[in-house]
Design a protein around this motif. Structure first.
Motif, PDB file in Angstrom:
ATOM      1  N   PRO A   1       2.088 -29.476  14.076  1.00  0.00           N
ATOM      2  CA  PRO A   1       1.683 -30.592  13.218  1.00  0.00           C
ATOM      3  C   PRO A   1       0.975 -30.059  11.973  1.00  0.00           C
ATOM      4  O   PRO A   1       0.288 -29.039  12.016  1.00  0.00           O
ATOM      5  CB  PRO A   1       0.719 -31.383  14.108  1.00  0.00           C
ATOM      6  N   LEU A   2       1.153 -30.773  10.861  1.00  0.00           N
ATOM      7  CA  LEU A   2       0.526 -30.384   9.603  1.00  0.00           C
ATOM      8  C   LEU A   2      -0.655 -31.320   9.340  1.00  0.00           C
ATOM      9  O   LEU A   2      -0.478 -32.541   9.251  1.00  0.00           O
ATOM     10  CB  LEU A   2       1.551 -30.418   8.472  1.00  0.00           C
ATOM     11  N   VAL A   3      -1.824 -30.746   9.203  1.00  0.00           N
ATOM     12  CA  VAL A   3      -3.056 -31.532   9.279  1.00  0.00           C
ATOM     13  C   VAL A   3      -3.284 -32.445   8.081  1.00  0.00           C
ATOM     14  O   VAL A   3      -3.990 -33.442   8.177  1.00  0.00           O
ATOM     15  CB  VAL A   3      -4.280 -30.600   9.448  1.00  0.00           C
ATOM     16  N   GLY A   4      -2.682 -32.124   6.937  1.00  0.00           N
ATOM     17  CA  GLY A   4      -2.916 -32.934   5.749  1.00  0.00           C
ATOM     18  C   GLY A   4      -2.058 -34.171   5.668  1.00  0.00           C
ATOM     19  O   GLY A   4      -2.369 -35.107   4.920  1.00  0.00           O
ATOM     20  N   ASP A   5      -0.971 -34.194   6.403  1.00  0.00           N
ATOM     21  CA  ASP A   5      -0.073 -35.350   6.445  1.00  0.00           C
ATOM     22  C   ASP A   5       0.495 -35.412   7.854  1.00  0.00           C
ATOM     23  O   ASP A   5       1.446 -34.712   8.186  1.00  0.00           O
ATOM     24  CB  ASP A   5       1.038 -35.207   5.401  1.00  0.00           C
TER      25      ASP A   5
ATOM     26  N   VAL B   1       5.758 -32.789  10.658  1.00  0.00           N
ATOM     27  CA  VAL B   1       5.649 -31.877  11.798  1.00  0.00           C
ATOM     28  C   VAL B   1       6.794 -30.869  11.707  1.00  0.00           C
ATOM     29  O   VAL B   1       7.947 -31.247  11.476  1.00  0.00           O
ATOM     30  CB  VAL B   1       5.738 -32.646  13.136  1.00  0.00           C
ATOM     31  N   ILE B   2       6.483 -29.596  11.871  1.00  0.00           N
ATOM     32  CA  ILE B   2       7.528 -28.569  11.942  1.00  0.00           C
ATOM     33  C   ILE B   2       8.015 -28.535  13.380  1.00  0.00           C
ATOM     34  O   ILE B   2       7.307 -28.064  14.283  1.00  0.00           O
ATOM     35  CB  ILE B   2       6.993 -27.193  11.513  1.00  0.00           C
ATOM     36  N   ARG B   3       9.188 -29.071  13.617  1.00  0.00           N
ATOM     37  CA  ARG B   3       9.689 -29.267  14.979  1.00  0.00           C
ATOM     38  C   ARG B   3      10.644 -28.130  15.384  1.00  0.00           C
ATOM     39  O   ARG B   3      11.518 -27.730  14.612  1.00  0.00           O
ATOM     40  CB  ARG B   3      10.401 -30.615  15.086  1.00  0.00           C
ATOM     41  N   THR B   4      10.481 -27.672  16.605  1.00  0.00           N
ATOM     42  CA  THR B   4      11.355 -26.605  17.096  1.00  0.00           C
ATOM     43  C   THR B   4      12.799 -27.071  17.187  1.00  0.00           C
ATOM     44  O   THR B   4      13.728 -26.266  17.043  1.00  0.00           O
ATOM     45  CB  THR B   4      10.878 -26.114  18.470  1.00  0.00           C
ATOM     46  N   ALA B   5      13.010 -28.365  17.396  1.00  0.00           N
ATOM     47  CA  ALA B   5      14.377 -28.879  17.464  1.00  0.00           C
ATOM     48  C   ALA B   5      15.087 -28.727  16.125  1.00  0.00           C
ATOM     49  O   ALA B   5      16.308 -28.526  16.079  1.00  0.00           O
ATOM     50  CB  ALA B   5      14.365 -30.356  17.878  1.00  0.00           C
ATOM     51  N   GLU B   6      14.336 -28.808  15.033  1.00  0.00           N
ATOM     52  CA  GLU B   6      14.914 -28.678  13.706  1.00  0.00           C
ATOM     53  C   GLU B   6      14.824 -27.251  13.174  1.00  0.00           C
ATOM     54  O   GLU B   6      15.596 -26.870  12.288  1.00  0.00           O
ATOM     55  CB  GLU B   6      14.187 -29.627  12.741  1.00  0.00           C
ATOM     56  N   HIS B   7      13.899 -26.468  13.737  1.00  0.00           N
ATOM     57  CA  HIS B   7      13.703 -25.081  13.300  1.00  0.00           C
ATOM     58  C   HIS B   7      13.656 -24.181  14.532  1.00  0.00           C
ATOM     59  O   HIS B   7      12.599 -23.659  14.905  1.00  0.00           O
ATOM     60  CB  HIS B   7      12.413 -24.961  12.482  1.00  0.00           C
ATOM     61  N   PRO B   8      14.808 -23.982  15.189  1.00  0.00           N
ATOM     62  CA  PRO B   8      14.821 -23.207  16.444  1.00  0.00           C
ATOM     63  C   PRO B   8      14.395 -21.761  16.270  1.00  0.00           C
ATOM     64  O   PRO B   8      14.090 -21.097  17.267  1.00  0.00           O
ATOM     65  CB  PRO B   8      16.283 -23.326  16.902  1.00  0.00           C
ATOM     66  N   ILE B   9      14.346 -21.264  15.015  1.00  0.00           N
ATOM     67  CA  ILE B   9      13.872 -19.893  14.784  1.00  0.00           C
ATOM     68  C   ILE B   9      12.456 -19.713  15.319  1.00  0.00           C
ATOM     69  O   ILE B   9      12.041 -18.617  15.676  1.00  0.00           O
ATOM     70  CB  ILE B   9      13.938 -19.560  13.280  1.00  0.00           C
ATOM     71  N   LEU B  10      11.703 -20.823  15.420  1.00  0.00           N
ATOM     72  CA  LEU B  10      10.335 -20.748  15.961  1.00  0.00           C
ATOM     73  C   LEU B  10      10.314 -20.189  17.380  1.00  0.00           C
ATOM     74  O   LEU B  10       9.336 -19.568  17.796  1.00  0.00           O
ATOM     75  CB  LEU B  10       9.686 -22.135  15.942  1.00  0.00           C
TER      76      LEU B  10
ATOM     77  N   HIS C   1      11.331 -24.889  -0.244  1.00  0.00           N
ATOM     78  CA  HIS C   1      11.351 -26.049  -1.148  1.00  0.00           C
ATOM     79  C   HIS C   1      10.858 -27.329  -0.474  1.00  0.00           C
ATOM     80  O   HIS C   1      11.172 -28.419  -0.947  1.00  0.00           O
ATOM     81  CB  HIS C   1      12.748 -26.285  -1.747  1.00  0.00           C
ATOM     82  N   SER C   2      10.125 -27.210   0.603  1.00  0.00           N
ATOM     83  CA  SER C   2       9.704 -28.414   1.317  1.00  0.00           C
ATOM     84  C   SER C   2       8.288 -28.240   1.847  1.00  0.00           C
ATOM     85  O   SER C   2       7.789 -27.106   1.962  1.00  0.00           O
ATOM     86  CB  SER C   2      10.653 -28.707   2.481  1.00  0.00           C
ATOM     87  N   PRO C   3       7.617 -29.343   2.214  1.00  0.00           N
ATOM     88  CA  PRO C   3       6.282 -29.231   2.798  1.00  0.00           C
ATOM     89  C   PRO C   3       6.281 -28.648   4.206  1.00  0.00           C
ATOM     90  O   PRO C   3       5.212 -28.385   4.758  1.00  0.00           O
ATOM     91  CB  PRO C   3       5.786 -30.683   2.807  1.00  0.00           C
ATOM     92  N   LEU C   4       7.471 -28.450   4.786  1.00  0.00           N
ATOM     93  CA  LEU C   4       7.578 -27.850   6.121  1.00  0.00           C
ATOM     94  C   LEU C   4       7.758 -26.338   6.064  1.00  0.00           C
ATOM     95  O   LEU C   4       7.994 -25.692   7.097  1.00  0.00           O
ATOM     96  CB  LEU C   4       8.748 -28.478   6.881  1.00  0.00           C
ATOM     97  N   GLU C   5       7.646 -25.763   4.886  1.00  0.00           N
ATOM     98  CA  GLU C   5       7.863 -24.332   4.698  1.00  0.00           C
ATOM     99  C   GLU C   5       6.877 -23.517   5.549  1.00  0.00           C
ATOM    100  O   GLU C   5       5.706 -23.868   5.674  1.00  0.00           O
ATOM    101  CB  GLU C   5       7.681 -24.001   3.216  1.00  0.00           C
ATOM    102  N   PHE C   6       7.364 -22.421   6.128  1.00  0.00           N
ATOM    103  CA  PHE C   6       6.488 -21.565   6.931  1.00  0.00           C
ATOM    104  C   PHE C   6       6.981 -20.131   6.904  1.00  0.00           C
ATOM    105  O   PHE C   6       8.145 -19.855   6.567  1.00  0.00           O
ATOM    106  CB  PHE C   6       6.392 -22.069   8.375  1.00  0.00           C
ATOM    107  N   VAL C   7       6.089 -19.211   7.228  1.00  0.00           N
ATOM    108  CA  VAL C   7       6.438 -17.791   7.285  1.00  0.00           C
ATOM    109  C   VAL C   7       5.573 -17.114   8.338  1.00  0.00           C
ATOM    110  O   VAL C   7       4.422 -17.499   8.560  1.00  0.00           O
ATOM    111  CB  VAL C   7       6.248 -17.115   5.903  1.00  0.00           C
ATOM    112  N   SER C   8       6.127 -16.110   8.996  1.00  0.00           N
ATOM    113  CA  SER C   8       5.416 -15.332  10.010  1.00  0.00           C
ATOM    114  C   SER C   8       4.816 -14.085   9.371  1.00  0.00           C
ATOM    115  O   SER C   8       5.489 -13.352   8.648  1.00  0.00           O
ATOM    116  CB  SER C   8       6.394 -14.930  11.119  1.00  0.00           C
ATOM    117  N   SER C   9       3.536 -13.836   9.664  1.00  0.00           N
ATOM    118  CA  SER C   9       2.887 -12.614   9.178  1.00  0.00           C
ATOM    119  C   SER C   9       3.611 -11.375   9.685  1.00  0.00           C
ATOM    120  O   SER C   9       3.798 -10.398   8.952  1.00  0.00           O
ATOM    121  CB  SER C   9       1.427 -12.568   9.636  1.00  0.00           C
TER     122      SER C   9
END
Length: 411
Positions: A106-110, A114-123, A382-390
């Motif tokens: 979940p994204l705390v500001g909105d 939510v970054i969902r594993t169903a939509e981003h299985p790379i997680l 290009h979206s508020p769901l953008e993420f990256v792994s350290s």
């Protein structure tokens, strides 16, 4: 003190660097220079004496060679400083999910985002990683500040370890990549590289040697304006005409209905009045023949719509943006093959991919600087769901170092 790639990344993403396609300047937004000035200072701090920002906002720098061989090619590593205009990049508030244990994020500001594993299985492959996201109110800027952080971190490592043998390495940070102007003003003679690698890709271990070919299209409609109280049989509303053109675009040739090697026609901007209206589009395909077919279809649609408006006129201008870099890279197979070997040495299985988009490398390749694209580790660009792994950013740092070593070894 040596900064980690994550330290650098978090420092860069809070600087707003969105580009603006409507601007006529280079860079399109002066705020990109703010990041450029910071990067020059950091490069000088780690010992790169020639780092500088030019009048177009580009950052150039050189990691001096440590080898005694005189036949080592000069490599360039490149990334872009701007972020996409598609979603706000102002007041970015990154958050870190440390030691990710799986599940949706979940994204705390909105709370609706939510970054969902169903939509981003790379997680599911990132269990135990530290994952950086936004608070949901802005994009993150991993595209391409992750690439910048990785290149500078690798540069510092190489400078601090002069026993690692490598040739001269050029660094290039560009502006306005997101609006297809990223290398408009690059001075290749000053850069002095034999070939390059952009770090602007997604999944760890991926090297992309193929992109879309791309054109832009601008349609201007001149309608017939008249007072609406006296419009019967006379008015030809330019806004309605543009709407009819958009409605007739093939639904099966849109970004949201295509994947793999399918191209598309995509409206990106509409403006106008009853008298005159403009429609901006982008056309994408992996082949030039496919681009031409789509451009011809677009003009056919415009003509069909205008046939119902005898008093109105149109202009259609199609402009080349970039071309599929595979045409060039296939002539220099060792550039991609060495990258695959560097990825293996960094502990991953290399995967060749195709980009449903473009990078600075697309145009650099056709300007005479062959340039495939390496992963930077980001996702949901290009979206508020953008993420990256350290951890994935660290893998990119290792890949850069191994590439530098590999070209020296094989020379």
């Amino acid at each position: 003190m040596t900064d980690s790639v994550t330290d650098r990344f978090l420092r860069y993403v809070v600087i707003d660097t969105q580009s603006d396609a409507k601007s006529l300047t280079q860079p399109s937004t002066m705020k990109q220079r703010k990041l450029g000035e910071l990067l020059v200072d950091e490069l000088k701090e780690i010992g790169i004496t020639d780092a500088h920002l030019d009048e177009h906002g580009y950052v150039y720098a050189t990691i001096p060679a440590t080898t005694t061989k005189n036949n080592v090619p000069v490599i360039c590593f490149s990334a872009h400083m701007d972020t996409a205009p598609d979603f706000s990049g102002t007041n970015v508030k990154p958050q870190i999910v440390r030691n990710y244990r799986g599940g949706d994020i979940p994204l705390v500001g909105d709370k609706s985002r939510v970054i969902r594993t169903a939509e981003h299985p790379i997680l599911n492959t990132m269990i135990g990683h530290d994952i950086i996201t936004t608070d949901g109110t802005t994009l993150l800027g991993a595209d391409d500040k992750a690439g910048i952080a990785e290149i500078i971190t690798a540069a510092e490592y190489l400078i601090n370890n002069p026993d690692i043998k490598h040739g001269a390495i050029r660094i290039l940070f560009t502006t306005d990549e997101e609006i297809a102007r990223g290398v408009d003003k690059v001075d290749l003679k000053k850069l002095g590289a034999d070939f390059a690698y952009t770090l602007d890709g997604e999944t760890a271990g991926t090297i992309e040697d193929e992109t879309f070919s791309a054109d832009s299209a601008e349609i201007s409609i001149q309608g017939v304006a008249i007072h609406p109280g006296f419009a019967y049989g006379k008015m030809e509303n330019a806004i309605r005409i543009v709407g009819a053109i958009i409605d007739r675009l093939p639904k099966d040739q849109a970004p949201e209905t295509t994947r793999g090697r399918d191209g598309f026609i995509h409206p990106t901007d509409v403006s106008g009045t009853m008298e005159g209206a403009k429609l901006s589009l982008i056309i994408r395909d992996f082949t030039e023949a496919g681009l031409k077919t789509k451009a011809a279809l677009l003009e056919e649609i415009v003509k069909e719509v205008l046939s119902g408006y005898p008093g109105s006129t149109y202009t259609l201008r199609v402009k080349e943006q970039y071309r599929n870099m595979k045409v060039v890279l296939d002539q220099h197979p060792e550039i991609v093959e060495y990258a695959e070997e560097a990825i293996r040495r960094a502990g991953m299985t290399p995967v060749r991919g195709s980009i449903r988009g473009g990078t600075d490398g697309s145009r650099l390749s056709f300007m005479g600087l062959p340039c495939p694209n390496l992963f930077a580790g980001g996702h949901a660009f290009h979206s508020p769901l953008e993420f990256v792994s350290s951890q994935d950013m660290e893998k990119a740092v290792h890949t850069i170092v191994e590439l530098a070593k590999l070209w020296e070894e094989r020379a």
